[in-house]
Motif scaffolding. Sequence first.
Motif, mmCIF file in Angstrom:
data_model
loop_
_atom_site.group_PDB
_atom_site.id
_atom_site.type_symbol
_atom_site.label_atom_id
_atom_site.label_comp_id
_atom_site.label_asym_id
_atom_site.label_seq_id
_atom_site.Cartn_x
_atom_site.Cartn_y
_atom_site.Cartn_z
ATOM 1 N N ALA A 142 -5.298 5.787 -8.748
ATOM 2 C CA ALA A 142 -4.169 6.501 -8.140
ATOM 3 C C ALA A 142 -4.250 6.504 -6.618
ATOM 4 O O ALA A 142 -3.449 7.166 -5.957
ATOM 5 C CB ALA A 142 -4.103 7.933 -8.664
ATOM 6 N N GLY A 143 -5.198 5.774 -6.059
ATOM 7 C CA GLY A 143 -5.369 5.725 -4.611
ATOM 8 C C GLY A 143 -4.517 4.653 -3.962
ATOM 9 O O GLY A 143 -3.646 4.045 -4.590
ATOM 10 N N GLY A 144 -4.801 4.405 -2.685
ATOM 11 C CA GLY A 144 -4.002 3.475 -1.905
ATOM 12 C C GLY A 144 -3.968 2.073 -2.465
ATOM 13 O O GLY A 144 -2.902 1.464 -2.600
ATOM 14 N N THR A 145 -5.123 1.527 -2.839
ATOM 15 C CA THR A 145 -5.156 0.155 -3.358
ATOM 16 C C THR A 145 -5.052 0.104 -4.873
ATOM 17 O O THR A 145 -4.506 -0.856 -5.432
ATOM 18 C CB THR A 145 -6.434 -0.581 -2.891
ATOM 19 O OG1 THR A 145 -6.350 -1.949 -3.253
ATOM 20 C CG2 THR A 145 -7.694 0.042 -3.488
ATOM 21 N N GLY A 146 -5.534 1.144 -5.543
ATOM 22 C CA GLY A 146 -5.469 1.173 -6.998
ATOM 23 C C GLY A 146 -4.055 1.083 -7.531
ATOM 24 O O GLY A 146 -3.788 0.419 -8.543
ATOM 25 N N GLN A 147 -3.108 1.759 -6.855
ATOM 26 C CA GLN A 147 -1.717 1.743 -7.314
ATOM 27 C C GLN A 147 -1.152 0.326 -7.347
ATOM 28 O O GLN A 147 -0.360 -0.018 -8.232
ATOM 29 C CB GLN A 147 -0.853 2.609 -6.402
ATOM 30 C CG GLN A 147 -0.815 2.129 -4.948
ATOM 31 C CD GLN A 147 0.293 2.759 -4.126
ATOM 32 O OE1 GLN A 147 1.433 2.851 -4.571
ATOM 33 N NE2 GLN A 147 -0.060 3.225 -2.927
ATOM 34 N N PHE A 148 -1.564 -0.530 -6.404
ATOM 35 C CA PHE A 148 -1.110 -1.912 -6.389
ATOM 36 C C PHE A 148 -1.805 -2.718 -7.487
ATOM 37 O O PHE A 148 -1.170 -3.541 -8.157
ATOM 38 C CB PHE A 148 -1.378 -2.552 -5.032
ATOM 39 C CG PHE A 148 -0.496 -2.039 -3.933
ATOM 40 C CD1 PHE A 148 0.790 -2.530 -3.775
ATOM 41 C CD2 PHE A 148 -0.939 -1.062 -3.060
ATOM 42 C CE1 PHE A 148 1.621 -2.067 -2.752
ATOM 43 C CE2 PHE A 148 -0.132 -0.586 -2.044
ATOM 44 C CZ PHE A 148 1.162 -1.081 -1.890
ATOM 45 N N ALA A 149 -3.090 -2.492 -7.651
ATOM 46 C CA ALA A 149 -3.856 -3.265 -8.621
ATOM 47 C C ALA A 149 -3.329 -3.073 -10.047
ATOM 48 O O ALA A 149 -3.188 -4.046 -10.801
ATOM 49 C CB ALA A 149 -5.333 -2.884 -8.541
ATOM 50 N N VAL A 150 -3.017 -1.828 -10.420
ATOM 51 C CA VAL A 150 -2.545 -1.594 -11.787
ATOM 52 C C VAL A 150 -1.194 -2.273 -12.013
ATOM 53 O O VAL A 150 -0.942 -2.856 -13.082
ATOM 54 C CB VAL A 150 -2.457 -0.084 -12.119
ATOM 55 C CG1 VAL A 150 -3.835 0.565 -12.048
ATOM 56 C CG2 VAL A 150 -1.473 0.645 -11.221
ATOM 57 N N GLN A 151 -0.326 -2.222 -11.021
ATOM 58 C CA GLN A 151 1.002 -2.810 -11.202
ATOM 59 C C GLN A 151 0.957 -4.339 -11.211
ATOM 60 O O GLN A 151 1.646 -4.988 -12.003
ATOM 61 C CB GLN A 151 1.937 -2.329 -10.092
ATOM 62 C CG GLN A 151 2.245 -0.836 -10.164
ATOM 63 C CD GLN A 151 3.198 -0.415 -9.058
ATOM 64 O OE1 GLN A 151 4.416 -0.562 -9.169
ATOM 65 N NE2 GLN A 151 2.635 0.107 -7.981
ATOM 66 N N LEU A 152 0.142 -4.917 -10.328
ATOM 67 C CA LEU A 152 0.027 -6.374 -10.299
ATOM 68 C C LEU A 152 -0.603 -6.904 -11.586
ATOM 69 O O LEU A 152 -0.215 -7.971 -12.089
ATOM 70 C CB LEU A 152 -0.789 -6.807 -9.086
ATOM 71 C CG LEU A 152 -0.134 -6.546 -7.726
ATOM 72 C CD1 LEU A 152 -1.102 -6.872 -6.585
ATOM 73 C CD2 LEU A 152 1.162 -7.347 -7.567
ATOM 74 N N ALA A 153 -1.564 -6.164 -12.118
ATOM 75 C CA ALA A 153 -2.195 -6.568 -13.378
ATOM 76 C C ALA A 153 -1.187 -6.502 -14.532
ATOM 77 O O ALA A 153 -1.168 -7.373 -15.414
ATOM 78 C CB ALA A 153 -3.400 -5.682 -13.669
ATOM 79 N N LYS A 154 -0.337 -5.487 -14.540
ATOM 80 C CA LYS A 154 0.697 -5.372 -15.578
ATOM 81 C C LYS A 154 1.740 -6.474 -15.434
ATOM 82 O O LYS A 154 2.173 -7.073 -16.426
ATOM 83 C CB LYS A 154 1.369 -4.006 -15.512
ATOM 84 C CG LYS A 154 0.562 -2.863 -16.082
ATOM 85 C CD LYS A 154 0.249 -3.053 -17.578
ATOM 86 C CE LYS A 154 1.503 -3.046 -18.437
ATOM 87 N NZ LYS A 154 1.164 -3.235 -19.891
ATOM 88 N N LEU A 155 2.165 -6.728 -14.197
ATOM 89 C CA LEU A 155 3.168 -7.767 -13.964
ATOM 90 C C LEU A 155 2.670 -9.141 -14.405
ATOM 91 O O LEU A 155 3.463 -10.010 -14.766
ATOM 92 C CB LEU A 155 3.548 -7.805 -12.477
ATOM 93 C CG LEU A 155 4.418 -6.648 -11.973
ATOM 94 C CD1 LEU A 155 4.505 -6.668 -10.452
ATOM 95 C CD2 LEU A 155 5.815 -6.716 -12.581
ATOM 96 N N ALA A 156 1.347 -9.322 -14.379
ATOM 97 C CA ALA A 156 0.762 -10.597 -14.805
ATOM 98 C C ALA A 156 0.621 -10.689 -16.321
ATOM 99 O O ALA A 156 0.175 -11.712 -16.842
ATOM 100 C CB ALA A 156 -0.600 -10.793 -14.140
ATOM 101 N N GLY A 157 0.970 -9.619 -17.030
ATOM 102 C CA GLY A 157 0.924 -9.639 -18.490
ATOM 103 C C GLY A 157 -0.396 -9.226 -19.085
ATOM 104 O O GLY A 157 -0.825 -9.773 -20.110
#
Length: 427
Positions: free
Chosen positions: A235-250
């Motif tokens: 839920a931090g600054g970089t974590g929020q991007f990592a979870v979404q990018l991982a989901k977008l990649a399937g």
Amino acid sequence: MDTKYIDTFGGFMSTEMVVKGAFDLISDESKAGACLWISNKRGFEYWPTPAEEEKYRVRPKASRKKSADVLQVNVQIPRSFDKIVVHTLNHNFQSATRVVRAPLRLPLKPDHVLMKIIYAGVNASDVNFSSGRYFNGSSKDTASLLPFDAGFEAVGIIAAIGDSVKHLKVGTPAAIMTFGSYAEFTAAPSKNILPVARPDPEVVAMLTSGLTASIALEKAAQMDSRKTVLITAAAGGTGQFAVQLAKLAGNKVIATCGGKDKARLLKDLGVDRVIDYKAENIKTVLKDEFPKGVDIIYESVGGEMFDLCLIALATYGRLIVIGMISQYQGEDGWKPQNYTGLCEKILAKSQTVTGFFLVQYAHFWQEHLDKLMDLYTSRKLKVIVDPKTFLGVHSVADAVNYLHSGQSVGKVVVCMDPMYNNRLAKL
């Protein structure tokens, strides 16, 4: 005294006029360093005059016609500005830094750009920087560099350009990722300027935090689809991007956080399994629900969390270390930890433990920043900025402490110039 001679200059001035001039000079901070001439003939006249200042102000030689990438905002260039400097090496950012007033020197070097900073991003590693860990050599060598400017990232408006800069214009929104971003203005080589659509807080979040997630997952983790991905401190600054990018990649995404509000945010971002360490045992959840292990782990906590991640890593798994925030603010500073049997563990399952330091991937910054911006503008990516307000250079130390308190959600940002921010909001 020959009164005729005095009359040629307008005659004697009244005491009231002199007093008014003095108050006018000391009450206007923008006139610091100026000289005020007072006469009956010409009234109040400041030196240098605007015409004289124009001789020394750097202006672009290219056309000043309006274009889509230029904000029509008048940037006032002062004679001095506030910035944060590290004056003593200490992991306590507040103790290590102070706000100083520095002269703004013009003209610029031919290949440099002057940027008016509007928003600066706060990072966990600010405390590593203030303790000297970003510099090679002994502590004595690092101490010899003091004082040095603090801050890793910012967005703002280009206020002036050097004579040889042709690809940038005054008024262009821009981002910068160089030391010295905790300031009202900063000068840097034009090659370090990253043009952006708008100088907004969300763009700040895409810099160190967003770029770390995007580049680390692509280059270090070699992420593809149909994998199980674990993001710590999600839920931090970089974590929020990592979870979404991982989901977008399937991929199937697991995320750790502390607290119900953070867990709710991560569910909204599409995380498949949120582990709230305040309510559940991370080791138990990973062991019971993911017995085959996790394929990719994006790790930023360190300490015991790193141990748990290593245990949970699957055969052929890749553990990417982007930081170890739990170890940054110890009383004795950052002490390296021993991980007994690390070689044996990763050898037994053909695993990879990879470090990732964003500075060494600078050649990918613009490409990945453009990707993040495209995802954001197409509403495929959400950018969470912590709602707590920090205004001005003097609030930076409080913002750094807030980030390390564990209370922040998303990216912590400092607005360096609240008045300027209000102007941009109207555009």
